[in-house]
Write a protein that holds these residues in place. Structure first.
Motif, PDB file in Angstrom:
ATOM      1  N   GLU A 121      93.146 101.179  54.723  1.00  0.00           N
ATOM      2  CA  GLU A 121      93.241 102.306  53.793  1.00  0.00           C
ATOM      3  C   GLU A 121      94.564 102.152  53.052  1.00  0.00           C
ATOM      4  O   GLU A 121      95.612 101.998  53.668  1.00  0.00           O
ATOM      5  CB  GLU A 121      93.213 103.589  54.609  1.00  0.00           C
ATOM      6  N   LYS A 123      97.309 103.802  50.575  1.00  0.00           N
ATOM      7  CA  LYS A 123      97.770 105.110  50.118  1.00  0.00           C
ATOM      8  C   LYS A 123      98.992 104.903  49.243  1.00  0.00           C
ATOM      9  O   LYS A 123      99.905 104.169  49.606  1.00  0.00           O
ATOM     10  CB  LYS A 123      98.136 105.984  51.322  1.00  0.00           C
ATOM     11  N   VAL A 125     101.823 107.200  46.826  1.00  0.00           N
ATOM     12  CA  VAL A 125     102.345 108.544  46.634  1.00  0.00           C
ATOM     13  C   VAL A 125     103.311 108.531  45.464  1.00  0.00           C
ATOM     14  O   VAL A 125     104.060 107.578  45.264  1.00  0.00           O
ATOM     15  CB  VAL A 125     103.071 109.025  47.913  1.00  0.00           C
ATOM     16  N   GLY A 132      98.949 112.089  44.906  1.00  0.00           N
ATOM     17  CA  GLY A 132      98.845 111.098  45.971  1.00  0.00           C
ATOM     18  C   GLY A 132      97.401 110.654  46.097  1.00  0.00           C
ATOM     19  O   GLY A 132      96.482 111.460  46.089  1.00  0.00           O
ATOM     20  N   THR A 134      94.530 108.066  48.094  1.00  0.00           N
ATOM     21  CA  THR A 134      94.176 107.224  49.227  1.00  0.00           C
ATOM     22  C   THR A 134      92.866 106.514  48.902  1.00  0.00           C
ATOM     23  O   THR A 134      91.871 107.165  48.590  1.00  0.00           O
ATOM     24  CB  THR A 134      94.020 108.068  50.502  1.00  0.00           C
TER      25      THR A 134
END
Length: 161
Positions: A121, A123, A125, A132, A134
């Motif tokens: 995954e 992610k 930010v 943000g 994901t």
């Protein structure tokens, strides 16, 4: 007037179909816990209408699990010249464009089932919490390559500020 969310010129990159397994297993585990706890409460309390609540919860989980393959196919991303565009959702669609120069953190997470299936995954930010993003269900090599590319793009765009 054209629909602003209709982006025919975008070729979306999809997440791995193996992510369906991760999502379904997560929902099944959560469903067993919720239905089991609800059944225990209904049994020990002895109120018969609580069984209808437990059945309704079970139906919600069955429908959610049945829609999981379609939800996973709706997840996509695209790297553009100045930003990364992310989309997800069937009924409530979410489109997020994150400028490379605004990225502050790019992180890779791998749960136990993800590792077993070779998924990760990604992610990233920004300073604004609402942007943000994901991206789940990426093959590990793709996630690492994408992370390195996003970090390089973010560094070059911030240097130009």
């Amino acid at each position: 007037m054209t629909d602003r969310l209709d982006l025919p010129e975008i070729t979306w990159r999809r997440v791995s179909p193996r992510y369906i397994v991760v999502d379904v297993v997560g929902y099944i585990v959560f469903a067993v816990i919720m239905v089991g706890a609800g059944s225990a409460v209904a049994y020990f309390v002895g109120i018969s209408w609580l069984w209808f609540v437990v059945a309704a919860i079970a139906v919600v989980f069955v429908v959610t699990i049945a829609l999981t393959p379609r939800r996973v196919r709706a997840i996509g991303y695209q790297l553009r010249d100045d930003d990364v565009l992310f989309r997800r959702g069937i009924l409530y669609q979410r489109f997020v464009a994150v400028p490379y120069g605004r990225m502050q953190l790019v992180d890779i997470n791998r749960g136990p089932l993800d590792r077993l299936l070779g998924l990760a995954e990604l992610k990233f930010v920004t300073a604004a919490a609402a942007t943000g993003v994901t991206i789940p269900g990426l093959p590990e090599a793709d996630a690492e390559e994408l992370r390195d590319r996003l970090v390089a793009l973010a560094e070059s765009r911030r240097a130009g500020l």
